[in-house]
Design an enzyme around this catalytic site. Structure first.
Site, PDB file in Angstrom:
ATOM      1  N   CYS A 140      -4.842  -2.817   9.115  1.00 37.48           N
ATOM      2  CA  CYS A 140      -5.250  -2.997  10.506  1.00 37.48           C
ATOM      3  C   CYS A 140      -6.670  -2.484  10.721  1.00 37.48           C
ATOM      4  O   CYS A 140      -7.053  -1.443  10.187  1.00 37.48           O
ATOM      5  CB  CYS A 140      -4.298  -2.253  11.432  1.00 37.48           C
ATOM      6  SG  CYS A 140      -2.719  -3.082  11.618  1.00 37.48           S
ATOM      7  N   ARG A 174       4.235  -7.378  10.076  1.00 36.86           N
ATOM      8  CA  ARG A 174       3.920  -6.380   9.038  1.00 36.86           C
ATOM      9  C   ARG A 174       4.845  -5.174   9.133  1.00 36.86           C
ATOM     10  O   ARG A 174       5.106  -4.517   8.126  1.00 36.86           O
ATOM     11  CB  ARG A 174       2.466  -5.911   9.195  1.00 36.86           C
ATOM     12  CG  ARG A 174       1.428  -6.959   8.792  1.00 36.86           C
ATOM     13  CD  ARG A 174       0.051  -6.331   8.714  1.00 36.86           C
ATOM     14  NE  ARG A 174       0.186  -5.003   8.150  1.00 36.86           N
ATOM     15  CZ  ARG A 174      -0.509  -3.948   8.525  1.00 36.86           C
ATOM     16  NH1 ARG A 174      -1.425  -4.060   9.437  1.00 36.86           N
ATOM     17  NH2 ARG A 174      -0.311  -2.777   7.962  1.00 36.86           N
ATOM     18  N   LYS A 202       8.978   1.867   7.387  1.00 34.26           N
ATOM     19  CA  LYS A 202       7.961   1.201   6.561  1.00 34.26           C
ATOM     20  C   LYS A 202       7.066   2.221   5.859  1.00 34.26           C
ATOM     21  O   LYS A 202       6.825   2.135   4.656  1.00 34.26           O
ATOM     22  CB  LYS A 202       7.094   0.310   7.470  1.00 34.26           C
ATOM     23  CG  LYS A 202       5.751  -0.104   6.908  1.00 34.26           C
ATOM     24  CD  LYS A 202       5.008  -0.970   7.896  1.00 34.26           C
ATOM     25  CE  LYS A 202       3.882  -0.303   8.650  1.00 34.26           C
ATOM     26  NZ  LYS A 202       2.688   0.045   7.874  1.00 34.26           N
ATOM     27  N   ASN A 203       6.601   3.220   6.633  1.00 34.71           N
ATOM     28  CA  ASN A 203       5.624   4.156   6.063  1.00 34.71           C
ATOM     29  C   ASN A 203       6.243   5.153   5.097  1.00 34.71           C
ATOM     30  O   ASN A 203       5.516   5.887   4.416  1.00 34.71           O
ATOM     31  CB  ASN A 203       4.882   4.897   7.186  1.00 34.71           C
ATOM     32  CG  ASN A 203       3.884   3.989   7.880  1.00 34.71           C
ATOM     33  OD1 ASN A 203       3.627   2.875   7.422  1.00 34.71           O
ATOM     34  ND2 ASN A 203       3.324   4.455   8.991  1.00 34.71           N
ATOM     35  N   ARG A 263      -3.303  -1.717   3.874  1.00 36.68           N
ATOM     36  CA  ARG A 263      -3.823  -0.378   3.659  1.00 36.68           C
ATOM     37  C   ARG A 263      -3.026   0.319   2.547  1.00 36.68           C
ATOM     38  O   ARG A 263      -3.552   1.144   1.802  1.00 36.68           O
ATOM     39  CB  ARG A 263      -3.695   0.378   4.982  1.00 36.68           C
ATOM     40  CG  ARG A 263      -4.035   1.833   4.920  1.00 36.68           C
ATOM     41  CD  ARG A 263      -5.517   2.070   4.889  1.00 36.68           C
ATOM     42  NE  ARG A 263      -5.832   3.485   4.831  1.00 36.68           N
ATOM     43  CZ  ARG A 263      -7.037   3.951   4.553  1.00 36.68           C
ATOM     44  NH1 ARG A 263      -8.023   3.115   4.309  1.00 36.68           N
ATOM     45  NH2 ARG A 263      -7.256   5.234   4.512  1.00 36.68           N
ATOM     46  N   ARG A 273     -11.527   4.331   8.330  1.00 37.18           N
ATOM     47  CA  ARG A 273     -10.504   4.715   7.353  1.00 37.18           C
ATOM     48  C   ARG A 273     -11.072   4.979   5.954  1.00 37.18           C
ATOM     49  O   ARG A 273     -10.702   4.321   4.980  1.00 37.18           O
ATOM     50  CB  ARG A 273      -9.400   3.652   7.304  1.00 37.18           C
ATOM     51  CG  ARG A 273      -8.800   3.389   8.661  1.00 37.18           C
ATOM     52  CD  ARG A 273      -7.660   2.420   8.635  1.00 37.18           C
ATOM     53  NE  ARG A 273      -6.374   3.065   8.436  1.00 37.18           N
ATOM     54  CZ  ARG A 273      -5.207   2.438   8.515  1.00 37.18           C
ATOM     55  NH1 ARG A 273      -5.166   1.159   8.774  1.00 37.18           N
ATOM     56  NH2 ARG A 273      -4.086   3.083   8.321  1.00 37.18           N
ATOM     57  N   ASP A 314       0.545   5.841  16.167  1.00 31.88           N
ATOM     58  CA  ASP A 314       1.243   4.556  16.028  1.00 31.88           C
ATOM     59  C   ASP A 314       2.098   4.222  17.247  1.00 31.88           C
ATOM     60  O   ASP A 314       2.671   3.136  17.320  1.00 31.88           O
ATOM     61  CB  ASP A 314       2.125   4.558  14.758  1.00 31.88           C
ATOM     62  CG  ASP A 314       1.299   4.411  13.489  1.00 31.88           C
ATOM     63  OD1 ASP A 314       0.068   4.206  13.585  1.00 31.88           O
ATOM     64  OD2 ASP A 314       1.884   4.502  12.383  1.00 31.88           O
TER      65      ASP A 314
HETATM   66  C1  UD1 Z   1      -0.841   6.537   7.853  1.00 31.88           C
HETATM   67  C2  UD1 Z   1       0.112   5.480   8.351  1.00 31.88           C
HETATM   68  C3  UD1 Z   1      -0.390   4.886   9.658  1.00 31.88           C
HETATM   69  C4  UD1 Z   1      -0.658   5.994  10.670  1.00 31.88           C
HETATM   70  C5  UD1 Z   1      -1.542   7.097  10.077  1.00 31.88           C
HETATM   71  C6  UD1 Z   1      -1.704   8.283  11.005  1.00 31.88           C
HETATM   72  C7  UD1 Z   1       1.021   4.624   6.253  1.00 31.88           C
HETATM   73  C8  UD1 Z   1       1.125   3.493   5.318  1.00 31.88           C
HETATM   74  N1  UD1 Z   1       0.206   4.442   7.329  1.00 31.88           N
HETATM   75  O1  UD1 Z   1      -2.082   5.907   7.592  1.00 31.88           O
HETATM   76  O2  UD1 Z   1       0.591   3.985  10.149  1.00 31.88           O
HETATM   77  O3  UD1 Z   1      -1.290   5.445  11.807  1.00 31.88           O
HETATM   78  O4  UD1 Z   1      -0.986   7.565   8.838  1.00 31.88           O
HETATM   79  O5  UD1 Z   1      -0.478   8.799  11.346  1.00 31.88           O
HETATM   80  O6  UD1 Z   1       1.675   5.635   6.118  1.00 31.88           O
HETATM   81  N2  UD1 Z   1      -9.276   9.861   6.986  1.00 31.88           N
HETATM   82  C9  UD1 Z   1     -10.516  10.193   6.468  1.00 31.88           C
HETATM   83  N3  UD1 Z   1     -10.638  10.285   5.118  1.00 31.88           N
HETATM   84  C10 UD1 Z   1      -9.590  10.077   4.262  1.00 31.88           C
HETATM   85  C11 UD1 Z   1      -8.321   9.748   4.804  1.00 31.88           C
HETATM   86  C12 UD1 Z   1      -8.203   9.647   6.173  1.00 31.88           C
HETATM   87  O7  UD1 Z   1     -11.473  10.376   7.209  1.00 31.88           O
HETATM   88  O8  UD1 Z   1      -9.770  10.187   3.046  1.00 31.88           O
HETATM   89  C13 UD1 Z   1      -9.128   9.734   8.451  1.00 31.88           C
HETATM   90  C14 UD1 Z   1      -8.765   8.301   8.853  1.00 31.88           C
HETATM   91  O9  UD1 Z   1      -9.913   7.494   8.951  1.00 31.88           O
HETATM   92  C15 UD1 Z   1      -8.103   8.540  10.196  1.00 31.88           C
HETATM   93  C16 UD1 Z   1      -7.384   9.880   9.988  1.00 31.88           C
HETATM   94  O10 UD1 Z   1      -8.019  10.505   8.869  1.00 31.88           O
HETATM   95  O11 UD1 Z   1      -9.067   8.666  11.192  1.00 31.88           O
HETATM   96  C17 UD1 Z   1      -5.900   9.752   9.702  1.00 31.88           C
HETATM   97  O12 UD1 Z   1      -5.724   8.923   8.559  1.00 31.88           O
HETATM   98  P1  UD1 Z   1      -4.485   9.060   7.574  1.00 31.88           P
HETATM   99  O13 UD1 Z   1      -3.574  10.145   8.039  1.00 31.88           O
HETATM  100  O14 UD1 Z   1      -5.007   9.099   6.190  1.00 31.88           O
HETATM  101  O15 UD1 Z   1      -3.762   7.659   7.818  1.00 31.88           O
HETATM  102  P2  UD1 Z   1      -3.200   6.659   6.738  1.00 31.88           P
HETATM  103  O16 UD1 Z   1      -2.552   7.414   5.643  1.00 31.88           O
HETATM  104  O17 UD1 Z   1      -4.216   5.640   6.398  1.00 31.88           O
END
Ligand code: UD1
Length: 429
Positions: free
Chosen positions: A129, A409, A36-37, A105, A134, A317
């Site tokens: 979620c 999802r 999915k990701n 997301r 985030r 995850d």
């Molecule tokens: C992606 C995955 C999700 C997985 C996560 C971490 C997808 C669609 N989703 O989510 O399933 O759990 O990676 O492996 O691929 N953060 C900030 N600022 C930002 C961006 C992120 O503070 O601008 C923080 C987030 O709040 C979180 C951490 O960084 O605490 C990791 O987030 P991130 O790696 O960005 O996860 P996603 O891309 O949202």
């Protein structure tokens, strides 16, 4: 296309439940589908060219349905033929609607895709979620360095740029989504972009390969420094996602706690080494050859201490599914969640089985002084919901998991998958 678009659909879903009659070992084999990701950003990348971008092995899950609806809402076309999805035609609209942004997301990928293709994007903050705040600061910091103006207007985010240029970007944390958005923008920016401390997840390698097949000039995927030489135009391509390591890990967790012998095909062991190490330390046996990962367990598990972290370490995850297993382990386990600050909603639900799951800050302490018993539990998010389903597989008697729409999802009919391995798991209204 099936997509949960209105309140009546959602109400119908909420009346559904998954019923698990546990106590049987899991035995059999299965093919692991595309991740999915990986698929979601690849479909968004389809908006970077008018030509068709075809993505194979796309699972039938509601997050992908939502992404296809989003692509259509923005004026481009998305068609599914079996497991193949093709995105073609340019997006014509720059505004992402609140309804779709709030469902998932992954609407965040429109930030990179629309900014790079149309020079502008306006969207509400992405939903998905409820596992932490985030924020998008890492995305926006990188986009600003490439020349975009990013501002919040009436509770919505607006980013625009006359032209994007290459930049040296050091990410304060290896964010998966930010790395993917910046890759999309850098592919069409003028000049060279260097991304330092970028995420190394296998899904990023899939996106980089897809963009490269479209004509992008990217090096370094899978390492913490990536370089992109911008090109003027991208073209159509066919691309495949990596296998879904979280679905495979969920099956591994299910076998570990219920016992059994399951062979998984189509998944490279390299995608799962940290997960394999942890389940082996807990007492399962995992053997691999080039074609197959075989998981065996006699359901006699040991307690562990595990922290989540970015790839290649133990994935957040998989934290809820690991916690479900640890409810069966002898002794006291500790799980530290370092990636998201609010990802323990499943802990209270697991304690309905009789486990003692106590959380404080980023740590959960898990033990089960008494044998577990069946319970009614409620899914609160995608991976936590899957953890509740597998948690009931090791218990004689009937458990129920409410709100299964969260699980849809990211899992292509989880009850059917588990039934194919001999479990008694059904979806009921
Ligand atoms: C992606 C995955 C999700 C997985 C996560 C971490 C997808 C669609 N989703 O989510 O399933 O759990 O990676 O492996 O691929 N953060 C900030 N600022 C930002 C961006 C992120 O503070 O601008 C923080 C987030 O709040 C979180 C951490 O960084 O605490 C990791 O987030 P991130 O790696 O960005 O996860 P996603 O891309 O949202």
């Amino acid at each position: 296309m099936e997509f949960l678009s209105d309140a009546s659909d959602m109400t119908m879903c909420d009346k559904q439940k998954i019923v698990v009659r546990g106590g049987k070992p899991l035995v059999g084999s299965l093919q692991i589908h595309g991740a999915k990701n990986a698929v979601l950003p690849m479909l968004a990348a389809g908006l970077l060219t008018e030509d068709g971008v075809s993505v194979s092995d796309c699972p039938h899950i509601s997050d992908i349905d939502a992404m296809l609806a989003l692509v259509g809402e923005l004026g481009a076309k998305a068609e599914r033929k079996g497991r193949n999805v093709i995105v073609y035609g340019r997006a014509t609209r720059t505004c992402v609607s609140g309804q779709l942004a709030s469902v998932m997301r992954s609407s965040m990928f429109m930030l990179g895709a629309l900014l790079a293709s149309l020079g502008e994007v306006k969207m509400p903050l992405p939903g998905g979620c409820d596992i932490g705040a985030r924020p998008l600061d890492i995305h926006l910091d990188g986009l600003r360095k490439m020349g975009a103006i990013c501002e919040f207007e009436d509770g919505e985010l607006r980013c625009y740029a006359k032209a994007l240029h290459g930049a040296d970007i050091v990410m304060r944390y290896p964010s998966v989504g930010a790395t993917e958005n910046l890759l999309m923008c850098a592919s069409l920016a003028t000049g060279r972009t260097t991304l330092v401390n970028c995420a190394r997840e296998p899904e990023i390698i899939s996106l980089a390969r897809c963009l490269r097949a479209m004509g992008a000039n990217i090096t370094g995927e899978g390492t913490s420094v990536m370089t992109v030489e911008g090109v003027r135009k991208l073209h159509g391509a066919s691309a495949s996602p990596c296998a879904d390591r979280i679905v495979a890990g969920t099956v591994m967790a299910a076998v570990a706690l219920a016992g059994g012998d399951v062979s998984m095909y189509g998944i490279s062991p390299n995608l799962l080494s940290s997960v394999t190490d942890v389940f082996q330390a807990a007492g399962a046996s995992v053997t691999c050859d080039s074609a197959c990962m075989r998981v065996r367990s006699d359901a006699d598990l040991r307690a562990l201490s595990v922290s989540t972290a970015p790839f290649p370490l133990f994935p957040t995850d998989m934290q809820p599914q690991l916690m479900a297993c640890l409810c069966y382990a002898k002794g006291v386990s500790f799980v530290r969640e370092t990636v998201f600050e609010n990802r323990f909603a499943h802990a209270e639900e697991l304690s309905r089985l009789g486990a003692r799951v106590v959380t404080g800050g980023d740590v959960a302490c898990i033990s089960s002084p008494e044998p577990l018993h069946p319970a009614v539990m409620s899914a609160k998010d995608l991976r936590g919901g899957a953890a509740l389903v597998i948690s009931a597989l090791g218990i004689d008697g009937e458990s129920e998991i409410l709100n299964p729409h969260f699980i849809d999802r990211g899992y292509e009919d989880l009850p059917k998958l588990l039934r194919s391995l001999g479990a008694d798991v059904t979806r009921q209204i």
